[in-house]
Design a protein around this motif. Sequence first.
Motif, PDB file in Angstrom:
ATOM      1  N   TYR A  75       0.140  -1.267   5.646  1.00 36.09           N
ATOM      2  CA  TYR A  75       1.298  -1.301   4.761  1.00 36.09           C
ATOM      3  C   TYR A  75       0.849  -1.288   3.308  1.00 36.09           C
ATOM      4  O   TYR A  75       1.390  -0.544   2.487  1.00 36.09           O
ATOM      5  CB  TYR A  75       2.130  -2.552   5.038  1.00 36.09           C
ATOM      6  CG  TYR A  75       3.470  -2.502   4.368  1.00 36.09           C
ATOM      7  CD1 TYR A  75       4.509  -1.770   4.931  1.00 36.09           C
ATOM      8  CD2 TYR A  75       3.684  -3.147   3.158  1.00 36.09           C
ATOM      9  CE1 TYR A  75       5.733  -1.685   4.300  1.00 36.09           C
ATOM     10  CE2 TYR A  75       4.912  -3.062   2.527  1.00 36.09           C
ATOM     11  CZ  TYR A  75       5.927  -2.336   3.111  1.00 36.09           C
ATOM     12  OH  TYR A  75       7.132  -2.243   2.479  1.00 36.09           O
ATOM     13  N   TYR A  76      -0.190  -2.082   3.038  1.00 41.13           N
ATOM     14  CA  TYR A  76      -0.714  -2.140   1.670  1.00 41.13           C
ATOM     15  C   TYR A  76      -1.189  -0.767   1.221  1.00 41.13           C
ATOM     16  O   TYR A  76      -0.866  -0.309   0.121  1.00 41.13           O
ATOM     17  CB  TYR A  76      -1.851  -3.157   1.610  1.00 41.13           C
ATOM     18  CG  TYR A  76      -2.549  -3.210   0.276  1.00 41.13           C
ATOM     19  CD1 TYR A  76      -1.992  -3.923  -0.784  1.00 41.13           C
ATOM     20  CD2 TYR A  76      -3.753  -2.541   0.073  1.00 41.13           C
ATOM     21  CE1 TYR A  76      -2.621  -3.966  -2.015  1.00 41.13           C
ATOM     22  CE2 TYR A  76      -4.385  -2.585  -1.157  1.00 41.13           C
ATOM     23  CZ  TYR A  76      -3.817  -3.294  -2.193  1.00 41.13           C
ATOM     24  OH  TYR A  76      -4.427  -3.324  -3.416  1.00 41.13           O
ATOM     25  N   ARG A  88       1.524   1.685   0.293  1.00 41.89           N
ATOM     26  CA  ARG A  88       2.289   1.419  -0.936  1.00 41.89           C
ATOM     27  C   ARG A  88       1.495   1.758  -2.194  1.00 41.89           C
ATOM     28  O   ARG A  88       1.983   1.563  -3.290  1.00 41.89           O
ATOM     29  CB  ARG A  88       2.707  -0.055  -1.019  1.00 41.89           C
ATOM     30  CG  ARG A  88       3.660  -0.531   0.038  1.00 41.89           C
ATOM     31  CD  ARG A  88       4.993   0.112  -0.047  1.00 41.89           C
ATOM     32  NE  ARG A  88       5.126   1.072   1.035  1.00 41.89           N
ATOM     33  CZ  ARG A  88       6.234   1.658   1.425  1.00 41.89           C
ATOM     34  NH1 ARG A  88       7.341   1.428   0.789  1.00 41.89           N
ATOM     35  NH2 ARG A  88       6.248   2.502   2.420  1.00 41.89           N
ATOM     36  N   PRO A 139      11.429   5.360   2.062  1.00 40.12           N
ATOM     37  CA  PRO A 139      11.525   4.145   1.229  1.00 40.12           C
ATOM     38  C   PRO A 139      12.965   3.763   0.928  1.00 40.12           C
ATOM     39  O   PRO A 139      13.256   2.607   0.642  1.00 40.12           O
ATOM     40  CB  PRO A 139      10.756   4.516  -0.036  1.00 40.12           C
ATOM     41  CG  PRO A 139      10.613   5.995  -0.010  1.00 40.12           C
ATOM     42  CD  PRO A 139      10.657   6.424   1.421  1.00 40.12           C
TER      43      PRO A 139
END
Lengths: 293, 356
Positions: A98-99, A102, A188
Amino acid sequence: MSKLTMRFWGVLPAYTVMILLMIIPLGIIFYVSLMTSDPYGGYKPLFSLESYTQILYNYDWDNNLELNFQYLLIIGRTILLSLSTAILCLLIGFPVAYYISRQRKEVKPVLLYLVTLPFWVSMVVRVYAWVLILSNDGVLESGLRLFGFVDDIDSLLYNNGAMLTGMIYSYIPLMILPIYASIEKLDPRLLEAAGDLYSTRIQTLYRVIIPLCKAGIVSGFILVFVPCLGTVLEPILLGGGKTMMMGNLIQNQFGVSRNWSFGASLTILLLCIVLIFLFLQARRAAKLNQGAN
Amino acid sequence: MTKAVQIKGVSKKYGSYQAIKKVSFDIHDNEFFTLLGPSGCGKTTLLRMIAGFETPTTGNIILHGQNIENLPANKRRVNTVFQNYALFPHMNLEENIGFGLEMLGWKKDKRECRVNEMLKLVHMEQFAKRFPSELSGGQQQRIALARALAPEPEVLLLDEPLSALDLKLRQAMREELQDLQRQTGITFIFVTHDQEEALAMSDRICVLAHGEIQHLDSPINIYENPTNRFVADFIGDTNFLDVNVTGSNVHATSIETPLGINIDVPASGVKVGQDAVMSLRPEKISINKSVDGVSLPGRVMHRTYMGGYTHYTIQLSSGADLRVSMRNNISNNINYDLNEAVTLGFSPASVRVLGE
């Protein structure tokens, strides 16, 4: 050439490879597992289910069958350790994936490259590095001692924990990559919509992100769990041979113990375990799909 | 009239790019308010700041008297209809509409009741158990509206919600949106780049360009009395001609036009000697009809038949081109031929003088 013959010649190489490298070897293993083992190594071409009964039973001094938990313990440990590895990989890998997703466009490929970087180094070397870290007076222990956290540690090496650490380390990229791919596909706007509709970050994670990344999570789980079942290196180097897993057990039968039939029957058992897990997963996925349509 | 939203000195910077430049305005309760402008004008940024997806670099956003610019989106009683709807693909329509209510902690039976009410409001009762992927664009649009309206927000934000629909559906949805706004009494803030949409639906329009307000007024005033050249150009069609301002007072502005005539037109803020243009809407010019005002001879250079209208380009003897739009109604169904000599007429009262 008709369409049918074209198709035949087109898929022939693929089928040849499959048959030569998978079907025939599997057939041989299955055949050997049904033969009698030869005390001098190899097998005798005599049909017998003895190698399968050996998984559960043992002959005592009077030649009576006796329940023997020795191998069940190894099988149980294998499944448990593999499941723990997959679960821990998921818990660590999901936030990492996830990091990465992003980050800015320029940073992403670098981080992904770093995730896959260990693959370029031999597996043995990588696992051996953990020996250096975990061993007595190794990097970790002397580090902890330096900062006064511990006085004397029994041993960080040669136990289930050490094996688990090594397995997580070895297989975590296989969890991160598919999850990353599914998070990347996430719109998003859906996350914004969830926030707009009063959901907190945690609620958004459980109600929107995880359900929509299910495909990636499941494939990551399988990609980690299945090779873990057959892992050999970590138990040898980090388990110190004290705690065996199925991979080592099988390896021993074909090597040290020279009991090919037993090794083959264990191989077939391992294959069955994998197939059962895959089958359960496929059935769940089919049910989910039905629900969605 | 109470104020639903107050924007006070809001600006937004992305790096060195200033998307919004110190903008201030109020949005009234129960109003259909439109942010209109070309792409990149900052209208969506402004909307996203009200929604809570972006924080202003400076300034305050006040929702019914409460400062909200630093609240996260989930703490604001504001809901958004997204451009591409952003319906949750893994939830059926009921679950989609009920999502906001669930997050607010509504009980299950109360929630179901509200969801059914919403489905009825958007005429989608029979689809409750379907998934978004099984709906057409127009249907998804309705569900997105229902989902955003269900938690009874203080303000509903709509981010170009009609832009993905085809023309006929878009026109039908305009009326539906207006009806919904009247039925629910919720303040709507609508973002669009489509001036026709804005004129058709809004109580008031805020025209934005380059992160600044160009004109904020009712649709009629924006169309009839634009504040500057950009607004006159962006809203509707118009003829621009460079003019010299020769006199200016509170009652009238005197201008020298390239049409070969000098006229007195309604007063504008433009001073003598300043660069200025005159704007004359094509439908304010008549052909071969005696009018109280200016008459000019010309020749038909171009004709475009549009069904309900015919657009002409007329070249005047002074060399200037004027576009004229004529409605083809019962009393006026003549089409002029190319090169036909015609007489144009317009009233100086229809002319607006604008600074550059």
